[in-house]
Motif scaffolding. Structure first.
Motif, PDB file in Angstrom:
ATOM      1  N   LEU A  45       0.840  -1.208   0.000  1.00 28.13           N
ATOM      2  CA  LEU A  45       0.000   0.000   0.000  1.00 28.13           C
ATOM      3  C   LEU A  45       0.870   1.251   0.000  1.00 28.13           C
ATOM      4  N   TYR A  46       1.932   1.258   0.775  1.00 26.22           N
ATOM      5  CA  TYR A  46       2.822   2.421   0.829  1.00 26.22           C
ATOM      6  C   TYR A  46       3.415   2.723  -0.546  1.00 26.22           C
ATOM      7  N   ARG A  47       3.862   1.673  -1.228  1.00 21.14           N
ATOM      8  CA  ARG A  47       4.449   1.875  -2.555  1.00 21.14           C
ATOM      9  C   ARG A  47       3.427   2.416  -3.554  1.00 21.14           C
ATOM     10  N   ARG A  48       2.162   2.064  -3.388  1.00 17.25           N
ATOM     11  CA  ARG A  48       1.113   2.479  -4.326  1.00 17.25           C
ATOM     12  C   ARG A  48       0.373   3.743  -3.893  1.00 17.25           C
ATOM     13  N   TRP A  49       0.604   4.219  -2.697  1.00 16.88           N
ATOM     14  CA  TRP A  49      -0.221   5.253  -2.079  1.00 16.88           C
ATOM     15  C   TRP A  49      -0.430   6.484  -2.968  1.00 16.88           C
ATOM     16  N   GLY A  50       0.592   6.976  -3.587  1.00 14.03           N
ATOM     17  CA  GLY A  50       0.477   8.178  -4.413  1.00 14.03           C
ATOM     18  C   GLY A  50      -0.346   7.998  -5.669  1.00 14.03           C
ATOM     19  N   ARG A  51      -0.561   6.747  -6.088  1.00 19.28           N
ATOM     20  CA  ARG A  51      -1.303   6.480  -7.335  1.00 19.28           C
ATOM     21  C   ARG A  51      -2.738   6.034  -7.084  1.00 19.28           C
ATOM     22  N   LEU A  52      -3.197   6.050  -5.854  1.00 21.38           N
ATOM     23  CA  LEU A  52      -4.517   5.502  -5.525  1.00 21.38           C
ATOM     24  C   LEU A  52      -5.596   6.571  -5.420  1.00 21.38           C
ATOM     25  N   THR A  53      -5.510   7.590  -6.222  1.00 20.17           N
ATOM     26  CA  THR A  53      -6.479   8.679  -6.146  1.00 20.17           C
ATOM     27  C   THR A  53      -7.853   8.296  -6.694  1.00 20.17           C
ATOM     28  N   ASP A  54      -7.921   7.302  -7.566  1.00 15.38           N
ATOM     29  CA  ASP A  54      -9.191   6.932  -8.177  1.00 15.38           C
ATOM     30  C   ASP A  54      -9.847   5.705  -7.535  1.00 15.38           C
ATOM     31  N   VAL A  55      -9.342   5.247  -6.399  1.00 13.18           N
ATOM     32  CA  VAL A  55      -9.931   4.096  -5.711  1.00 13.18           C
ATOM     33  C   VAL A  55     -11.235   4.535  -5.051  1.00 13.18           C
ATOM     34  N   ALA A  56     -12.322   3.828  -5.362  1.00 15.32           N
ATOM     35  CA  ALA A  56     -13.643   4.213  -4.860  1.00 15.32           C
ATOM     36  C   ALA A  56     -13.763   4.010  -3.353  1.00 15.32           C
TER      37      ALA A  56
END
Length: 179
Positions: A45-56
């Protein structure tokens, strides 16, 4: 990751950590492996955190990650090896049936098929709505309802006469450490 994003990540994890650890513990039945599974999921999750803006639904997304990490731990053959004997005894109030109920419910949950157990745990112990459970398990809401129904029916059969008065309430209390 920027400082602001790190702060958001830390706040999110701190607010959800106990729930995620409880879910992992209920799936794996071992506190150490549960901590490892949650740590693995939170690292991803930490590695992906910046790219998760579109997660519902971030909660459903993270629960999915934790459940998948738990299933990975269950599949690993080395994870079946316990490095210690029986868990240490803990102090219990004299004459209390609460611990007995918890042990009976835990054993009955362990007898359920994995998919039914996951549905029951996520629905009643983690108190997730059917739609979130369906998202976490990657199936339809009808499948969640069916697995929950059959899981509760199997629990009732496994518990038999030792069943607490209200199975879903007892299962939920077990998950909160109250039973």
């Amino acid at each position: 990751m920027r400082t602001e994003q790190e702060h958001e990540y830390v706040e999110y994890v701190q607010s959800r950590l106990s729930s995620l650890r409880r879910t992992a513990y209920l799936v794996l039945g071992d506190g150490d492996r549960a901590d490892d599974a949650v740590q693995d999921a939170l690292t991803v999750l930490y590695r992906r955190w910046g790219r998760l803006t579109d997660v519902a639904s971030m909660d459903a997304y993270v629960h999915t990650m934790v459940v998948r990490a738990c299933l990975t731990y269950r599949r690993r053959s080395w994870s079946q090896v316990l490095l210690r004997g029986d868990p240490p005894d803990s102090a219990v109030e004299s004459g209390s049936g609460r611990v007995d109920d918890r042990l009976v419910v835990r054993e009955a949950l362990g007898r359920l098929p994995v998919r039914q157990r996951m549905a029951v745990i996520l629905r009643y112990l983690c108190d997730l709505p059917v739609s979130d459970v369906a998202h976490v398990l990657g199936c339809s809401e009808g499948t969640v309802k069916s697995r929950t129904y059959h899981g509760l029916r199997a629990l009732r059969a496994a518990l038999g006469e030792r069943a607490p008065a209200s199975e879903p309430a007892a299962i939920a209390a077990h998950g909160r450490g109250q039973a």
